[in-house]
Design a protein around this motif. Structure first.
Motif, PDB file in Angstrom:
ATOM      1  N   PHE A  87       0.902  -1.220   0.041  1.00 52.85           N
ATOM      2  CA  PHE A  87      -0.014   0.224  -0.113  1.00 52.85           C
ATOM      3  C   PHE A  87       0.700   1.162  -0.006  1.00 52.85           C
ATOM      4  O   PHE A  87       0.435   2.224  -0.920  1.00 52.85           O
ATOM      5  CB  PHE A  87      -1.008   0.150   1.375  1.00 52.85           C
ATOM      6  CG  PHE A  87      -1.747   1.093   1.478  1.00 52.85           C
ATOM      7  CD1 PHE A  87      -2.829   1.608   0.405  1.00 52.85           C
ATOM      8  CD2 PHE A  87      -1.319   2.228   2.314  1.00 52.85           C
ATOM      9  CE1 PHE A  87      -3.445   2.621   0.546  1.00 52.85           C
ATOM     10  CE2 PHE A  87      -2.100   3.267   2.402  1.00 52.85           C
ATOM     11  CZ  PHE A  87      -3.242   3.455   1.416  1.00 52.85           C
ATOM     12  N   TYR A  88       1.892   1.322   1.007  1.00 53.89           N
ATOM     13  CA  TYR A  88       2.805   2.518   0.925  1.00 53.89           C
ATOM     14  C   TYR A  88       3.594   2.792  -0.291  1.00 53.89           C
ATOM     15  O   TYR A  88       3.871   3.650  -0.706  1.00 53.89           O
ATOM     16  CB  TYR A  88       3.506   2.503   2.262  1.00 53.89           C
ATOM     17  CG  TYR A  88       2.662   3.141   3.317  1.00 53.89           C
ATOM     18  CD1 TYR A  88       2.684   4.355   3.520  1.00 53.89           C
ATOM     19  CD2 TYR A  88       2.097   2.310   4.411  1.00 53.89           C
ATOM     20  CE1 TYR A  88       1.844   5.053   4.618  1.00 53.89           C
ATOM     21  CE2 TYR A  88       1.445   2.698   5.386  1.00 53.89           C
ATOM     22  CZ  TYR A  88       1.092   4.306   5.583  1.00 53.89           C
ATOM     23  OH  TYR A  88       0.575   4.671   6.452  1.00 53.89           O
ATOM     24  N   SER A  89       3.924   1.660  -0.815  1.00 53.73           N
ATOM     25  CA  SER A  89       4.858   1.732  -2.259  1.00 53.73           C
ATOM     26  C   SER A  89       3.867   2.362  -3.160  1.00 53.73           C
ATOM     27  O   SER A  89       4.395   3.075  -4.084  1.00 53.73           O
ATOM     28  CB  SER A  89       5.356   0.396  -2.566  1.00 53.73           C
ATOM     29  OG  SER A  89       4.202  -0.485  -3.037  1.00 53.73           O
ATOM     30  N   ARG A  90       2.756   1.969  -3.291  1.00 49.08           N
ATOM     31  CA  ARG A  90       1.617   2.736  -4.181  1.00 49.08           C
ATOM     32  C   ARG A  90       1.364   4.126  -4.029  1.00 49.08           C
ATOM     33  O   ARG A  90       0.836   4.785  -4.894  1.00 49.08           O
ATOM     34  CB  ARG A  90       0.434   2.067  -4.287  1.00 49.08           C
ATOM     35  CG  ARG A  90       0.606   0.509  -4.819  1.00 49.08           C
ATOM     36  CD  ARG A  90      -0.752  -0.234  -4.850  1.00 49.08           C
ATOM     37  NE  ARG A  90      -0.566  -1.528  -5.022  1.00 49.08           N
ATOM     38  CZ  ARG A  90      -0.817  -2.181  -6.362  1.00 49.08           C
ATOM     39  NH1 ARG A  90      -1.122  -1.420  -7.482  1.00 49.08           N
ATOM     40  NH2 ARG A  90      -0.374  -3.517  -6.489  1.00 49.08           N
ATOM     41  N   LEU A  91       1.667   4.630  -2.771  1.00 50.68           N
ATOM     42  CA  LEU A  91       1.582   6.053  -2.527  1.00 50.68           C
ATOM     43  C   LEU A  91       2.788   6.704  -2.854  1.00 50.68           C
ATOM     44  O   LEU A  91       2.664   8.107  -2.682  1.00 50.68           O
ATOM     45  CB  LEU A  91       1.134   6.218  -1.011  1.00 50.68           C
ATOM     46  CG  LEU A  91       0.018   5.923  -0.323  1.00 50.68           C
ATOM     47  CD1 LEU A  91      -0.225   6.163   1.098  1.00 50.68           C
ATOM     48  CD2 LEU A  91      -1.316   6.497  -1.208  1.00 50.68           C
ATOM     49  N   GLN A  92       3.861   6.108  -3.137  1.00 47.16           N
ATOM     50  CA  GLN A  92       5.038   6.906  -3.665  1.00 47.16           C
ATOM     51  C   GLN A  92       4.808   7.772  -4.952  1.00 47.16           C
ATOM     52  O   GLN A  92       4.170   7.332  -5.670  1.00 47.16           O
ATOM     53  CB  GLN A  92       6.225   6.131  -4.020  1.00 47.16           C
ATOM     54  CG  GLN A  92       6.866   5.333  -2.688  1.00 47.16           C
ATOM     55  CD  GLN A  92       8.056   4.568  -2.994  1.00 47.16           C
ATOM     56  OE1 GLN A  92       7.798   3.559  -3.463  1.00 47.16           O
ATOM     57  NE2 GLN A  92       9.316   4.899  -2.563  1.00 47.16           N
ATOM     58  N   ALA A  93       5.322   8.976  -5.050  1.00 51.17           N
ATOM     59  CA  ALA A  93       5.369   9.778  -6.243  1.00 51.17           C
ATOM     60  C   ALA A  93       6.131   9.152  -7.308  1.00 51.17           C
ATOM     61  O   ALA A  93       6.933   7.891  -6.879  1.00 51.17           O
ATOM     62  CB  ALA A  93       5.746  11.255  -5.903  1.00 51.17           C
ATOM     63  N   GLU A  94       6.040   9.676  -8.381  1.00 53.09           N
ATOM     64  CA  GLU A  94       6.833   9.093  -9.733  1.00 53.09           C
ATOM     65  C   GLU A  94       8.208   9.194  -9.284  1.00 53.09           C
ATOM     66  O   GLU A  94       8.975   8.199  -9.994  1.00 53.09           O
ATOM     67  CB  GLU A  94       6.396  10.004 -10.838  1.00 53.09           C
ATOM     68  CG  GLU A  94       5.089   9.748 -11.414  1.00 53.09           C
ATOM     69  CD  GLU A  94       4.014  10.567 -10.681  1.00 53.09           C
ATOM     70  OE1 GLU A  94       4.671  11.894 -10.238  1.00 53.09           O
ATOM     71  OE2 GLU A  94       2.958  10.445 -10.412  1.00 53.09           O
ATOM     72  N   ASP A  95       8.669  10.113  -8.656  1.00 52.50           N
ATOM     73  CA  ASP A  95      10.409   9.924  -8.373  1.00 52.50           C
ATOM     74  C   ASP A  95      10.710   9.282  -7.248  1.00 52.50           C
ATOM     75  O   ASP A  95      11.889   9.427  -6.888  1.00 52.50           O
ATOM     76  CB  ASP A  95      10.763  11.596  -8.273  1.00 52.50           C
ATOM     77  CG  ASP A  95       9.961  12.447  -7.165  1.00 52.50           C
ATOM     78  OD1 ASP A  95       9.236  11.788  -6.567  1.00 52.50           O
ATOM     79  OD2 ASP A  95      10.453  13.501  -7.103  1.00 52.50           O
ATOM     80  N   GLY A  96       9.828   8.535  -6.497  1.00 53.55           N
ATOM     81  CA  GLY A  96      10.210   7.859  -5.265  1.00 53.55           C
ATOM     82  C   GLY A  96       9.962   8.374  -4.231  1.00 53.55           C
ATOM     83  O   GLY A  96      10.187   7.477  -3.043  1.00 53.55           O
ATOM     84  N   HIS A  97       9.740   9.605  -3.739  1.00 54.49           N
ATOM     85  CA  HIS A  97       9.413   9.890  -2.558  1.00 54.49           C
ATOM     86  C   HIS A  97       8.203   9.764  -2.133  1.00 54.49           C
ATOM     87  O   HIS A  97       7.087   9.719  -2.795  1.00 54.49           O
ATOM     88  CB  HIS A  97      10.055  11.408  -2.506  1.00 54.49           C
ATOM     89  CG  HIS A  97       9.170  12.697  -2.998  1.00 54.49           C
ATOM     90  ND1 HIS A  97       8.817  12.894  -3.998  1.00 54.49           N
ATOM     91  CD2 HIS A  97       7.993  13.220  -2.269  1.00 54.49           C
ATOM     92  CE1 HIS A  97       7.854  13.579  -4.233  1.00 54.49           C
ATOM     93  NE2 HIS A  97       7.420  14.055  -3.247  1.00 54.49           N
TER      94      HIS A  97
END
Length: 115
Positions: A87-97
């Motif tokens: 779930f939290y990995s899907r909340l990451q922005a395109e640049d990884g933060h």
């Protein structure tokens, strides 16, 4: 203004100045987009853009069921941790933060995962 690509200024002002019940929203939350350039996060109102990302919908308090997967009910601790990390990995922005209002160190992330 460049933020109002699909609506001219007159249309936007007319929409914002309409009488509305106290506590109601002035803008359509589904039109807000998060732009992240060189680590700087800015929200912009874009009536032309397609569907919002999971993070945008989550941050605005909108229903995420259309963009978030249904995770299977965990049968063990490791499956529960896997669902949380996914779930939290899907909340990451395109640049990884992980975009958010708090720009502090990521030592807080481990606390979120543990809880």
């Amino acid at each position: 203004s460049s933020d109002l690509k699909c609506h001219n200024r007159t249309t936007f002002l007319a929409m914002a100045s309409k009488p509305r019940p106290k506590g109601s929203l002035v803008t359509d939350l589904t039109k807000w987009r998060l732009k992240s350039v060189d680590g700087r996060q800015t929200w912009s109102y874009d009536a032309c853009n397609g569907e919002q990302t999971l993070f945008e919908r989550h941050a605005l308090g909108l229903d995420t069921s259309s963009v978030a997967p249904d995770f299977p009910s965990p049968a063990s601790l490791s499956e529960s941790l896997h669902n949380g990390l996914e779930f939290y990995s899907r909340l990451q922005a395109e640049d990884g933060h992980w975009a958010g209002d708090y720009g502090g160190p990521l030592f807080l992330m481990s606390g979120l995962l543990i809880v």
